[in-house]
Each structure stands twice: as C-alpha cells, then as structure tokens.
Design an enzyme around this catalytic site. Structure first.
Site, PDB file in Angstrom:
ATOM      1  N   CYS A  53       0.681  -0.955   0.071  1.00 31.46           N
ATOM      2  CA  CYS A  53      -0.065   0.098  -0.031  1.00 31.46           C
ATOM      3  C   CYS A  53       0.874   1.101   0.008  1.00 31.46           C
ATOM      4  CB  CYS A  53      -1.139   0.092   1.234  1.00 31.46           C
ATOM      5  SG  CYS A  53      -0.264   0.081   2.803  1.00 31.46           S
ATOM      6  N   ASP A  77      -8.078   3.232   1.169  1.00 29.97           N
ATOM      7  CA  ASP A  77      -7.205   3.716   2.332  1.00 29.97           C
ATOM      8  C   ASP A  77      -8.223   4.155   3.605  1.00 29.97           C
ATOM      9  OD1 ASP A  77      -5.443   4.667   3.907  1.00 29.97           O
ATOM     10  OD2 ASP A  77      -4.127   5.554   2.331  1.00 29.97           O
TER      11      ASP A  77
END
Length: 166
Positions: free
Chosen positions: A10, A124
């Site tokens: 990520c 996110d």
C-alpha cells in the site's frame, strides 16, 4: 518445495498492507501451511519506515485474534521485484507507482483482481474511523482466503519446485 512468496503493498505500509500480511499469515498458520508461504508487506512511500502499523490497524486485527503489532513499515526495495513471486497492490495508484519502478518480469497485480476477482481498490482507511478499518479487514479477509485457497490448490497440483503463480 520452495515457498510461494507474496508481498502486499500500500502507500505507507501502516494500514492496508500490514493488515493483509497479518491476515494471510494467520490463515496460512491456521491451514498448517506455514512452510509453504513467505509473506511480507511494504509501502510505495517511506514516510513511516520503521514504525509499527497504525494503531487502528493493530486494534482491528487484534479484535479478530491477529497480532500485527510487531510489524514495522518499510519501503519497497528494488530486490523485492525479483524476490517475490507475487506482489499485490492495494489500489490502482500503488499499482501504477509499482509499474513505473518495477522491471518487466515482476509479477505485480491489483489485490482486487488477483484475490477478489472484482477489480476493486481496497480503500485507504487512514483518514476515517474504525468502521473503515473494519471494512478493509473484511475485504482483505475475503481476498486472502480466496488467494490462499487458489495458491494452495495450485501449488499442490504442481510438480517439483515450480509454481504457476507467475
């Protein structure tokens, strides 16, 4: 038998990818397949290098019986592209970033494609509350479970030390 190596990626390696690493590692352990997989996580950015996962990721994982508190954030390294059989980006932005810095032979996929089959981004949760972390956990658990099932079956059907992950 050479383990299948998976890297979850990520942006900062403090929310989604540490959760994915923890979930996948937990599922592998529960399935008795510990020696068959190598699992890690990294970020495309280095803002949080050396830090533990976000406290909300730790709390979410802990509420499901998974301990990720010992993980430490790191930035993706050039050696990761050849060192992992499968690199899974949590969203299209990270997928694009990885695509710009990876050699052509790297096996980089979107988690939503490879693990969920939906093509979705894993959102996110950093700027939201606990509900966002729980939603991310649920999507990651679904994807990691499917991925483990697919890779476990795939590896079992292979002969020798080769894997059809690539």
């Amino acid at each position: 038998m050479t383990p299948i190596s998976i890297l979850f990626v990520c942006m900062g390696n403090i929310c989604r990818s540490p959760l994915a690493e923890g979930i996948f590692r937990h599922l592998v352990t529960e399935a008795g397949l510990t020696g068959r997989f190598t699992v890690d996580s990294a970020g495309t950015g280095g803002w949080h290098e050396g830090e533990p996962p976000d406290r909300r990721s730790i709390a979410t994982a802990q509420s499901h019986g998974i301990d990720i508190a010992g993980q430490r954030a790191r930035r993706i390294r050039p050696t990761d592209f050849n060192g992992f059989d499968l690199i899974l980006a949590m969203d299209r932005d990270n997928l694009a970033t990885l695509g710009k810095i990876a050699p052509p032979e790297a096996n980089i996929r979107l988690f939503g494609d490879a693990a969920l089959g939906t093509g979705e981004d894993i959102p996110d949760p950093y700027y939201g509350g606990p509900d966002g972390f729980e939603l991310v956990y649920t999507r990651l658990l679904t994807g990691c479970s499917s991925l483990l099932e697919a890779l476990g079956v795939e590896r079992a059907s292979c002969s020798g030390n080769t894997s059809s992950v690539r």
